[in-house]
Design an enzyme around this catalytic site. Structure first.
Site, PDB file in Angstrom:
ATOM      1  N   ASN A 123      26.255  39.403  35.588  1.00 27.46           N
ATOM      2  CA  ASN A 123      26.688  40.353  36.618  1.00 27.46           C
ATOM      3  C   ASN A 123      27.943  41.036  36.076  1.00 27.46           C
ATOM      4  OD1 ASN A 123      27.499  41.747  38.859  1.00 27.46           O
ATOM      5  ND2 ASN A 123      28.083  39.926  40.047  1.00 27.46           N
ATOM      6  N   GLU A 138      31.236  39.296  47.047  1.00 26.55           N
ATOM      7  CA  GLU A 138      32.174  40.438  47.029  1.00 26.55           C
ATOM      8  C   GLU A 138      31.664  41.560  47.941  1.00 26.55           C
ATOM      9  OE1 GLU A 138      32.323  40.842  42.759  1.00 26.55           O
ATOM     10  OE2 GLU A 138      33.375  38.917  42.652  1.00 26.55           O
ATOM     11  N   LYS A 150      29.497  43.449  37.245  1.00 22.51           N
ATOM     12  CA  LYS A 150      30.350  43.988  38.323  1.00 22.51           C
ATOM     13  C   LYS A 150      30.782  45.417  37.966  1.00 22.51           C
ATOM     14  CE  LYS A 150      31.753  39.299  39.315  1.00 22.51           C
ATOM     15  NZ  LYS A 150      32.621  38.415  40.068  1.00 22.51           N
ATOM     16  N   HIS A 156      25.890  39.441  47.246  1.00 23.90           N
ATOM     17  CA  HIS A 156      27.017  38.866  46.492  1.00 23.90           C
ATOM     18  C   HIS A 156      28.214  38.739  47.434  1.00 23.90           C
ATOM     19  CE1 HIS A 156      30.199  38.316  43.580  1.00 23.90           C
ATOM     20  NE2 HIS A 156      29.258  37.964  42.707  1.00 23.90           N
TER      21      HIS A 156
HETATM   22  C1  PEP Z   1      29.710  36.279  40.032  1.00 20.94           C
HETATM   23  O1  PEP Z   1      30.480  37.131  40.417  1.00 20.94           O
HETATM   24  O2  PEP Z   1      28.510  36.341  40.350  1.00 20.94           O
HETATM   25  C2  PEP Z   1      30.240  35.206  39.211  1.00 20.94           C
HETATM   26  C3  PEP Z   1      29.565  34.097  39.123  1.00 20.94           C
HETATM   27  O3  PEP Z   1      31.447  35.444  38.593  1.00 20.94           O
HETATM   28  P1  PEP Z   1      32.221  34.470  37.565  1.00 20.94           P
HETATM   29  O4  PEP Z   1      31.184  33.917  36.618  1.00 20.94           O
HETATM   30  O5  PEP Z   1      33.198  35.352  36.884  1.00 20.94           O
HETATM   31  O6  PEP Z   1      32.839  33.399  38.382  1.00 20.94           O
END
Ligand code: PEP
Length: 251
Positions: free
Chosen positions: A9, A98, A11, A96
């Protein structure tokens, strides 16, 4: 049987040029190995078409990170599931934390998005997970059950078969704090038991449940060794090909 999946991901990171470099790098490193998992790159919308053209589709699929909760029309700035499907993306990440926290995505909105994704031939990677206070008050199982049942349990067993789940404890995302292997397995087994109850053993056994939250090269092997952990949704560690490959080869 269910698939092992390692999904990145990205982002809101990488310009188009930087994203293409990363996709090329992942692709060339993967070309020399026989990965024991399906690999997914969850890129920003603008990267999808070019990344789809860049990677070997037999080994690497592309995911969007969101889709609109409306089919089409006067929704300035939105991107529909049909548009995403037309780029060659196979998956869409939905729910997600976020998006739930910063963009007000409710269970009802996520239900709409899931339906539109499925109607348009996209496979949802549906995220669920509790915040720290919910784990500390021991309500994490109830929270995850509610998230799944409110947004997904209207689906028939046949349609539910297209869903990939990603358990992402919010307190572990981007914090460097990973759920322990036992905590991950405990929650994944609980989620699978919910699926058995609702859809029966066959659907439950065939559903991939990914772990997400500070998964990296150092902890992926132990996490993926659990019976109910079928791979990972990877944020930070998916932004460097070398780190991402180390997670892919943890299988
Ligand atoms: C995510 O945002 O889906 C995630 C798992 O981030 P991280 O691996 O950076 O914790």
């Amino acid at each position: 049987m269910r698939k092992n999946i390692v999904a990145g991901n990205w982002k809101m990171n990488k310009t188009l040029q930087e994203g293409l470099e990363l996709a090329k790098d992942v692709n060339s490193r993967v070309s020399g190995i026989a990965p024991k998992c399906q690999i997914v790159l969850g890129t920003p919308f603008i990267h999808i078409t070019e990344v789809v053209k860049t990677v070997d589709s037999a080994k690497i699929s592309v995911a969007a990170q969101n889709c609109a909760d409306k089919a089409s029309g006067a929704y300035t700035g939105e991107t529909s599931a049909a548009m995403i499907q037309s780029t060659g993306a196979k998956y869409v990440i939905l729910g997600h934390s976020e998006r739930r926290a910063y963009y007000g995505e409710t269970a009802e909105i996520l239900k709409e998005k899931t339906d539109l994704a499925l109607e348009n031939g996209l496979l949802p990677i549906f995220c669920i997970g509790e915040v720290l206070s919910e784990r500390e008050s021991n309500s994490h199982f109830d929270v995850v059950k509610k998230q799944i049942s409110e947004s997904l349990f209207h689906l028939s067993a046949e349609v539910f078969g297209k869903i990939v789940l990603a358990y992402e404890p919010v307190w572990a995302i981007g914090t460097g704090k990973t759920a322990s292997s036992d905590q991950a397995q405990e929650m994944h087994a609980f989620i699978r038991s919910l699926l058995v109850e609702k859809y029966g053993k066959e659907v439950a056994d065939n559903t991939s449940i990914l772990y997400g939250g500070s998964c990296n090269a150092g902890n992926a092997k132990e996490l993926f060794a659990n019976a109910d952990v079928d791979g990972g949704l990877i944020g930070g560690a998916s932004l460097k090909a070398e780190d991402f490959l180390a997670i892919i080869t943890a299988f």
